[in-house]
Design an enzyme around this catalytic site. Structure first.
Site, PDB file in Angstrom:
ATOM      1  N   SER A 329       0.803  -1.230   0.000  1.00 26.33           N
ATOM      2  CA  SER A 329       0.000   0.000   0.000  1.00 26.33           C
ATOM      3  C   SER A 329       0.831   1.273   0.000  1.00 26.33           C
ATOM      4  O   SER A 329       0.289   2.356  -0.217  1.00 26.33           O
ATOM      5  CB  SER A 329      -0.928   0.016   1.206  1.00 26.33           C
ATOM      6  OG  SER A 329      -1.837  -1.052   1.108  1.00 26.33           O
ATOM      7  N   HIS A 374     -14.973   0.519   4.134  1.00 23.27           N
ATOM      8  CA  HIS A 374     -14.667   1.869   4.613  1.00 23.27           C
ATOM      9  C   HIS A 374     -15.772   2.855   4.298  1.00 23.27           C
ATOM     10  O   HIS A 374     -15.695   4.025   4.674  1.00 23.27           O
ATOM     11  CB  HIS A 374     -13.376   2.371   3.968  1.00 23.27           C
ATOM     12  CG  HIS A 374     -12.160   1.653   4.442  1.00 23.27           C
ATOM     13  ND1 HIS A 374     -11.553   0.647   3.704  1.00 23.27           N
ATOM     14  CD2 HIS A 374     -11.433   1.761   5.588  1.00 23.27           C
ATOM     15  CE1 HIS A 374     -10.505   0.178   4.363  1.00 23.27           C
ATOM     16  NE2 HIS A 374     -10.409   0.839   5.528  1.00 23.27           N
ATOM     17  N   CYS A 387      -7.739   2.564   1.848  1.00 20.50           N
ATOM     18  CA  CYS A 387      -8.866   1.813   1.293  1.00 20.50           C
ATOM     19  C   CYS A 387      -8.520   1.281  -0.104  1.00 20.50           C
ATOM     20  O   CYS A 387      -8.301   2.025  -1.048  1.00 20.50           O
ATOM     21  CB  CYS A 387     -10.105   2.705   1.211  1.00 20.50           C
ATOM     22  SG  CYS A 387     -11.491   1.853   0.441  1.00 20.50           S
TER      23      CYS A 387
END
Lengths: 617, 405
Positions: A329, A374, A387
């Protein structure tokens, strides 16, 4: 008659040739007279009573220091037990002296077998050059040699500089190590004047800056007596003193390095890079597991070398630049910037589909790391809580080219050009890549979803992640990662310019990214790195690893108002970036950025994993 | 074919060369007489000599016109081989000089030397030649520079330098005036003087003097002033850009004593060997410096040191005298040969021989850089001996047909 000059002209030219021949041979005759008449007595004395031996005076290698002059690599004297060959006219006597008893005694002294000693002595006698019998002899051996030297002609002790690393294993992979030149290196570098027994940089800075660090050996002709003992220097041939190598000053800050070593000490395998985002200078670099370069200085056994290099942990590998991991991420920073840069998103952009724990594309469901979902987030919230669903959609709109271009502008997918050897390239796939792996032009768009959250084929080195973070921190200016700041005595030394052009985005777009990264730390997935009084901006990552547990990643920079340090941390097989790597970053940043009294304060209490998602992606 | 009388060989030249070979065999025997890796090499050298003699007779028998017409093909082949040696050649002591053909090693630079001589002789042997014109003096320069650069790249500077030496001698023989020759060589002197004196002032003075005497045309004058200006300006700059080890190499080239444990080691041992030989030498097989390898490469590049040690000044001067006979008789052949090609061929071959003798002997007495050039006829080594005998064969070829034109 053929054309050509008349006989008279030919004779004149012939005369010129004869004159040249006479002049040349006249010079030879003068040279012979000088040696065989004028210097005859002196040279006869040298030839008949004594012999001239050549002693090499080893040049010390240049030291390596941190940016404040603290020593990272230096030399210390070591003592070799050597055999000095005996002069020619005492060859018969030498055979009598070097009897079985001599070999037995010497072998016992230096703890080696007799045949090895015999071999090296024979080689020395054949070449007329000093042979090393025992390198880096311990005190007990030296004492024995000193005691018996009078009875064991030819035996001598020679002082040579040995490489030493006062910080031990700290920054070992970056520094590299210097060891004895091997046959292949010798053959390849013969032209540069290397000879057997020389030290040569094998890895790291020692190798990359070999030409600077290496000195120039000196030499001395010594007149020796019949037993090979030194009588005097040779008249008219003064010793040439060794020229030490250049000292090298690194950009590394030993304080930062030590803090990183401490913080990483609990990680079995992984790497961390600290960079000054203003110019790309490396402040510290850790790769775990480690090794102690001092081990190599005196020569290590093949078994030990195998253990170090072939072992699964492979401590010789500099994971900070040689291992490539999926960025996980942390790559969402790239996706986000690409979206802003392309005008596909602004600060308040919500993607069409809200996150309900996953996203369906092409008949396949792509999960979000948080199965609870989310909801609908703007782009800042999407980075803050990492997210996946948001970035899947953004990535699909961007397409491969725009995503890849921004990644490359930030320093991913290509070697950064750091001044260390064997840097890995990493991978940011492009059309050509997929066309090679799929039917040309028919690769599934689904790969984009994986790429936009940093999975799939993406591979980055921790150094590239630190570079990316630095470029983000400084608002798009490209930096050239480098570890050497200056070379003493080489005023012309300078760092090459960055390989990439950097990334030109608007200040507003940068502000969005910076705010989002700050929120990640303040109230997102990386609250473990909050430090009172210091603004920190970061991004966690978890990289799926097909071979085992996930890798944990974290990148950050601080202070947010004028960044002076950018960090990238990878812990192999350790789970989540937020819970594993963020505290490591916190420890480093505290030690580096806080005043002394606070620097050692206990880390902020970790936020429970399931309350805010700190353990999350 | 009748054999009623002796053929018209150049007998003094032949006998002097044979004398040198004999001296070489004796000295190789002595130099390799101590126990060690090289023992018994003189036998091999004797076998090589037999082979070399046979080849030399064939070479002498073929009419030189054949060499004239084969010049360009041979030259092309030798260039291909020189490139090949750089790509796949085997390396000894840091230089790629040999091509391996099974058990036999071959040094293409030697073929290139002969082929270049043929091409240059062919080129200069032209009725319209006018070396004042660029159309005439420029091609030989290129013909020589290509093999020179390739051999220098090996690196084998000693052999490489024999190419320009040959060229200069052949320019001169073909009629270039000494003044122009000096003018053409001026950039070389420029660089050499800079390294010897460390300043451009010396060269500037000599160059100005030269211009006064030669008085070239304005265009030529400006050209050479410009060339030398650039060279003078660039030499120190180039120097600054070199790596330390490259500088060290050049410094060693200029002054071998700077490299005491490389080239300097051999030189100092060589000087001790020769010097301790004195007037009459220590006696055959009695040299002490050659023992125990205090004198490295004693049977190849430094064989003259063994001559000097064991036979003294007497022996060393005998060798010099024999070389002088070969070389001066060789140049004499160039005078008496009626054919232009043959005459120029003799000049090229003899100059190459002369150059090698000078470079090697001056090296052993410590007055020239160590470049790894064997001493013609004396040094151990099959290729070198064959090439030297081929050179003698070619000279006898010229001698045999000196009345032809």
């Amino acid at each position: 008659m053929p054309p050509g000059p008349p006989r008279q002209v030919k004779d004149q030219r012939f005369g010129a040739f004869v004159a040249a021949v006479l002049a040349g041979f006249g010079l030879v005759v003068l040279g012979l007279l000088r040696l065989q008449v004028v210097q005859h007595d002196e040279l006869t004395r040298l030839a008949e009573q004594n012999r001239v031996r050549l002693d090499v005076l080893r040049a010390p290698r240049g030291a390596i220091r941190d940016r404040f002059g603290r020593l990272l690599a230096d030399n210390r004297p070591s003592f070799d037990v050597v055999f000095r060959p005996m002069p020619a006219e005492s060859a018969a006597r030498a055979r009598a002296v070097l009897d079985g008893n001599w070999y037995a005694q010497v072998a016992a002294l230096i703890v080696d077998d007799t045949s090895a000693v015999r071999r090296r002595v024979a080689e020395a006698n054949r070449t007329g050059q000093t042979a090393v019998l025992r390198r880096n002899a311990p005190f007990a051996v030296m004492a024995g040699v000193e005691e018996l030297r009078a009875d064991l002609p030819g035996l001598d002790i020679q002082v040579v500089p040995l490489r030493s690393y006062p910080e031990g294993a700290a920054a070992a992979q970056m520094l590299g190590y210097a060891g004895q030149i091997n046959d292949q290196e010798l053959q390849a570098r013969e032209d540069a004047g290397y000879r057997l027994g020389d030290l040569i940089g094998k890895t790291g800075i020692e190798r990359r800056y070999e030409e600077m660090l290496r000195g120039e050996d000196g030499a001395e002709f010594v007149v020796v007596n019949a037993m090979g003992k030194r009588v005097s220097g040779l008249e008219g041939s003064p010793p040439r003193p060794p020229v030490p190598g250049h000292d090298v000053t690194l950009t590394v800050d030993l304080d930062v390095q030590r803090a990183m070593e401490e913080a990483m000490s609990g990680i079995a395998r992984g790497a961390a890079v600290a960079m000054d985002p203003r110019d790309g200078s490396i402040l510290g670099m850790v790769s775990r597991p480690q090794f102690d370069p001092n081990e190599f200085s005196s020569g290590i056994s093949f078994a030990r070398w195998r253990e170090l290099s072939a072992d699964g942990g492979n401590p010789l590998l500099n994971r900070a630049i040689q291992s490539a991991y999926p960025p996980g991420s942390t790559f969402k920073i790239v996706t986000m910037l690409a979206g802003l840069h392309a005008g596909l998103a602004g600060r308040n952009t919500h993607e069409p589909a809200a996150c309900n724990g996953g996203y369906t594309f092409g008949g396949r469901r792509f999960k979000c790391w948080d199965a609870r979902g989310h909801g609908s987030l703007d782009i800042v919230g999407a980075l803050q809580f990492s997210c996946d669903v948001y970035f899947y959609q953004l990535g699909l709109q961007l397409g491969l080219d725009r995503l890849g271009e921004i990644a490359r502008d930030l320093g991913l997918g290509a070697r950064t050009g750091i001044d260390l050897p064997a840097e890995a390239r990493g991978l940011v796939p492009d059309d050509a890549y997929y066309n090679r792996n799929f039917k040309a032009g028919h690769w599934p768009r689904g790969v984009l979803l994986n790429l936009s959250i940093g999975q799939g084929e993406l591979l980055t080195t921790p150094l590239q992640l630190a570079t990316m973070t630095s470029v983000v921190a400084n608002g798009g200016r490209a930096v050239r990662p480098h570890v050497v700041k200056a070379v003493d005595g080489v005023p012309t030394f300078r760092i090459d310019r960055p390989l990439e052009a950097g990334l030109a985005s608007t200040p507003e777009q940068w502000a969005v990214v910076h705010d989002a990264m700050k929120k990640v730390v303040d109230a997102g997935t990386a609250t473990a790195v909050r430090i009172p009084g210091i603004g920190v901006a970061g991004k966690t990552g978890t990289a799926q690893n097909p071979h085992g547990n996930d890798h944990a990643l974290f990148v950050c920079y601080a202070p947010t108002d004028h960044p002076t340090i950018a960090l990238a941390i990878v812990a192999e097989n350790s789970g989540h970036g937020g819970s594993v790597c963020a505290p490591i970053a916190a420890h480093v940043l505290r030690r580096v950025l806080l005043r002394d009294s606070l620097a050692t304060a206990p880390p902020a209490p970790r936020v429970p994993a399931d309350s805010t998602g700190a353990a999350g992606d | 074919m009748t054999r009623a009388r002796l053929p018209e060989l150049d007998w003094p030249l032949l006998l002097a060369a044979l004398g040198l070979v004999l001296m070489g065999l004796l000295t190789v025997y002595s130099a390799t007489s101590i126990p060690g890796a090289h023992q018994g090499l003189w036998m091999k050298q004797l076998v090589w000599f037999g082979l070399a003699t046979a080849i030399a007779m064939v070479v002498a028998g073929i009419h030189f016109r054949i060499y004239d017409s084969l010049a360009w093909p041979l030259y092309s082949i030798s260039l291909v081989l020189l490139v090949a040696v750089l790509l796949v050649g085997s390396s000894k002591m840091g230089a790629r000089r040999w091509l391996d053909f099974g058990p036999v090693q071959f040094q293409p630079s030697e073929l290139a030397k002969l082929a270049t001589t043929f091409v240059l002789a062919r080129f200069f042997d032209h009725s319209k030649i006018d070396l004042r014109r660029m159309r005439w003096w420029l091609p030989p320069l290129f013909i020589t520079l290509v093999p020179f650069a390739l051999v220098a790249k090996e690196p084998d500077l000693g052999t490489a330098m024999s190419f320009p030496a040959m060229l200069v001698a052949m320019y001169f023989w073909a009629g270039m005036s000494p003044g122009r020759l000096l003018l053409g060589l001026s950039p070389v002197f420029n660089v050499a003087l800079f390294f010897l004196t460390g300043s451009v002032a010396w060269f500037a003075g000599l160059f100005a003097t030269l211009l006064v005497f030669v008085r070239p045309r304005l265009a030529v004058l400006l050209l050479f002033v410009a060339i030398n200006g650039v060279v003078a300006y660039e030499t120190p700059h180039l120097w600054g850009r070199l790596h330390d080890y490259q500088k060290r190499r050049i410094e060693t080239f200029v002054n071998p004593e700077n490299d005491p444990y490389g080239a300097g080691y051999q030189i100092i041992q060589s000087k001790i060997a020769i010097g301790s030989g004195g007037l009459l030498g220590k006696g055959y097989l009695k040299g002490s410096q050659k023992a125990l390898a205090f004198l490295p490469m004693r049977h190849t590049d430094f064989i003259y040191s063994v001559v000097g040690e064991e036979f003294g000044l007497l022996g060393a001067l005998t060798a010099v005298l024999l070389y002088a006979v070969v070389i001066i008789r060789g140049y004499r052949l160039a005078v008496v040969a009626r054919d232009g090609f043959a005459s120029l061929l003799a000049v090229g071959i003899v100059t190459a021989l002369f150059f090698h003798v000078m470079v090697n002997i001056l090296m052993t007495v410590g007055w020239a850089p160590v470049t790894g050039v064997p001493l013609p006829f004396l040094s151990y080594g099959g290729t070198a001996l064959i090439v030297n005998c081929v050179q003698i064969g070619l000279l006898q070829n010229v001698a045999l047909r000196r009345r032809e034109s």
